[in-house]
Scaffold this active site. Sequence first.
Site, PDB file in Angstrom:
ATOM      1  N   SER A   1     -56.618  40.033  77.145  1.00 49.31           N
ATOM      2  CA  SER A   1     -56.961  39.449  75.958  1.00 49.31           C
ATOM      3  C   SER A   1     -57.365  40.113  74.957  1.00 49.31           C
ATOM      4  CB  SER A   1     -57.784  38.207  76.314  1.00 49.31           C
ATOM      5  OG  SER A   1     -58.429  37.561  75.197  1.00 49.31           O
TER       6      SER A   1
ATOM      7  N   TYR B   1     -65.680  35.539  80.843  1.00 47.18           N
ATOM      8  CA  TYR B   1     -64.204  35.796  80.460  1.00 47.18           C
ATOM      9  C   TYR B   1     -64.166  37.202  79.891  1.00 47.18           C
ATOM     10  CZ  TYR B   1     -59.443  34.783  78.481  1.00 47.18           C
ATOM     11  OH  TYR B   1     -58.347  34.751  77.874  1.00 47.18           O
TER      12      TYR B   1
ATOM     13  N   LYS C   1     -62.112  40.192  81.502  1.00 47.99           N
ATOM     14  CA  LYS C   1     -61.102  40.479  80.514  1.00 47.99           C
ATOM     15  C   LYS C   1     -61.287  42.269  80.495  1.00 47.99           C
ATOM     16  CE  LYS C   1     -58.222  37.227  80.257  1.00 47.99           C
ATOM     17  NZ  LYS C   1     -57.194  36.969  81.520  1.00 47.99           N
TER      18      LYS C   1
HETATM   19  P1  NAD Z   1     -52.612  27.791  81.180  1.00 50.49           P
HETATM   20  O1  NAD Z   1     -53.734  26.804  81.481  1.00 50.49           O
HETATM   21  O2  NAD Z   1     -51.520  27.261  80.417  1.00 50.49           O
HETATM   22  O3  NAD Z   1     -52.063  28.376  82.656  1.00 50.49           O
HETATM   23  C1  NAD Z   1     -52.821  29.223  83.634  1.00 50.49           C
HETATM   24  C2  NAD Z   1     -52.025  28.872  84.765  1.00 50.49           C
HETATM   25  O4  NAD Z   1     -52.901  29.428  85.934  1.00 50.49           O
HETATM   26  C3  NAD Z   1     -52.102  27.391  85.297  1.00 50.49           C
HETATM   27  O5  NAD Z   1     -50.797  27.066  85.803  1.00 50.49           O
HETATM   28  C4  NAD Z   1     -53.083  27.309  86.345  1.00 50.49           C
HETATM   29  O6  NAD Z   1     -52.728  26.262  87.513  1.00 50.49           O
HETATM   30  C5  NAD Z   1     -53.231  28.551  87.056  1.00 50.49           C
HETATM   31  N1  NAD Z   1     -54.478  29.020  87.689  1.00 50.49           N
HETATM   32  C6  NAD Z   1     -55.645  28.588  87.328  1.00 50.49           C
HETATM   33  N2  NAD Z   1     -56.625  29.097  88.408  1.00 50.49           N
HETATM   34  C7  NAD Z   1     -55.639  29.565  89.189  1.00 50.49           C
HETATM   35  C8  NAD Z   1     -55.942  30.161  90.524  1.00 50.49           C
HETATM   36  N3  NAD Z   1     -57.167  30.263  91.015  1.00 50.49           N
HETATM   37  N4  NAD Z   1     -55.099  30.600  91.283  1.00 50.49           N
HETATM   38  C9  NAD Z   1     -53.687  30.317  91.009  1.00 50.49           C
HETATM   39  N5  NAD Z   1     -53.332  29.942  89.793  1.00 50.49           N
HETATM   40  C10 NAD Z   1     -54.327  29.421  88.808  1.00 50.49           C
HETATM   41  O7  NAD Z   1     -53.197  29.153  80.431  1.00 50.49           O
HETATM   42  P2  NAD Z   1     -52.730  30.220  79.731  1.00 50.49           P
HETATM   43  O8  NAD Z   1     -53.044  30.292  78.249  1.00 50.49           O
HETATM   44  O9  NAD Z   1     -50.812  30.361  79.822  1.00 50.49           O
HETATM   45  O10 NAD Z   1     -53.185  31.495  80.187  1.00 50.49           O
HETATM   46  C11 NAD Z   1     -52.693  32.450  80.960  1.00 50.49           C
HETATM   47  C12 NAD Z   1     -53.326  33.733  80.964  1.00 50.49           C
HETATM   48  O11 NAD Z   1     -53.387  34.195  79.729  1.00 50.49           O
HETATM   49  C13 NAD Z   1     -54.808  33.868  81.438  1.00 50.49           C
HETATM   50  O12 NAD Z   1     -55.169  34.998  82.040  1.00 50.49           O
HETATM   51  C14 NAD Z   1     -55.596  33.644  80.223  1.00 50.49           C
HETATM   52  O13 NAD Z   1     -56.981  34.324  80.201  1.00 50.49           O
HETATM   53  C15 NAD Z   1     -54.740  34.664  79.429  1.00 50.49           C
HETATM   54  N6  NAD Z   1     -55.040  34.581  77.767  1.00 50.49           N
HETATM   55  C16 NAD Z   1     -54.573  33.414  77.282  1.00 50.49           C
HETATM   56  C17 NAD Z   1     -54.684  33.245  75.871  1.00 50.49           C
HETATM   57  C18 NAD Z   1     -54.537  31.967  75.092  1.00 50.49           C
HETATM   58  O14 NAD Z   1     -54.751  32.045  73.940  1.00 50.49           O
HETATM   59  N7  NAD Z   1     -53.778  30.923  75.979  1.00 50.49           N
HETATM   60  C19 NAD Z   1     -55.088  34.339  75.063  1.00 50.49           C
HETATM   61  C20 NAD Z   1     -55.409  35.477  75.799  1.00 50.49           C
HETATM   62  C21 NAD Z   1     -55.130  35.734  77.063  1.00 50.49           C
END
Ligand code: NAD
Length: 259
Positions: free
Chosen positions: A141, A154, A158
């Site tokens: 991130s 978080y 990260k």
């Molecule tokens: P999201 O909530 O759309 O998807 C996350 C997925 O992870 C979900 O399907 C959930 O069921 C699954 N999950 C959660 N806990 C779990 C576990 N213990 N075991 C297996 N699966 C699990 O979120 P997203 O925004 O797509 O995030 C995906 C990644 O991207 C994360 O690591 C997040 O930190 C990172 N990220 C997201 C953003 C953002 O702005 N959305 C920014 C930077 C980084």
Amino acid sequence: MRLQGRTAIVTGAASGIGRRIAERFASEGAKVAIADLNRDAAEAAAVAIRKSGATARAVAMDVADEAAVQAGVNVVLADWGRIDVLVSNAGIQIVHPVEEFSFAEWRRVVGIHLDGAFLLTRACLPSMYANGYGRIIYMGSVHSKTASVLKAPYVAAKHGLMGLARVVAKEGAKKGVTANVVCPGFVLTPLVEKQIPEQAKELHLSEDQVVKTIMLKDTVDGEFTTVDDIAEVALFFAGYPNAALTGQSLIASHGWHME
Ligand code: NAD
């Protein structure tokens, strides 16, 4: 087809960024395992990919559970015989000031992001080493590089992924395994949609103010990063032909964070 003949596990691929990465990899010829806590949503994502003519399967897995990770990886190995690409992407967010975090909440966030990344890496490396080939991509991130209020576990996790990636890059080098970190800015997924009202409440702001004055304040154009942007970066690392980029991270954040 940049991933023709490759097999990939993408964690957290039932939703958001992970799902789009799985779809993009499948469109480039990879067989994709959708590993997620949410079994039904993982199955739905796999069905949608199969409808496009590609190969995909769902794997129910809590990435923070050692036995479940090994069992899930074993299922994929039993089916497809090898794992070429791992995208460790599953994640959650919990927001509080540091002094209000319970230890259980801290451990939950760090456990999913950092323990999960370690457990998946450890489970996939034997297959990658045996084949002399592997691409490991951690979903970092902008918070792998900088900090924001309310996100202590978080941000800590990260940042930790950067260290893990660098060690894997060094250890994996002689066996054809590379490691990289993708660092998105804010992407409108369920993870972020949930945070907007939570942060508004914690910071006594409107939801619109949270988006404009916090999330997108430092972008060059006031735009969210998209799941397609991140899938493209993940594909770039997954398809890269050699170790020139190993150990590196790439920030995709509309200029929010530059280095
Ligand atoms: P999201 O909530 O759309 O998807 C996350 C997925 O992870 C979900 O399907 C959930 O069921 C699954 N999950 C959660 N806990 C779990 C576990 N213990 N075991 C297996 N699966 C699990 O979120 P997203 O925004 O797509 O995030 C995906 C990644 O991207 C994360 O690591 C997040 O930190 C990172 N990220 C997201 C953003 C953002 O702005 N959305 C920014 C930077 C980084």
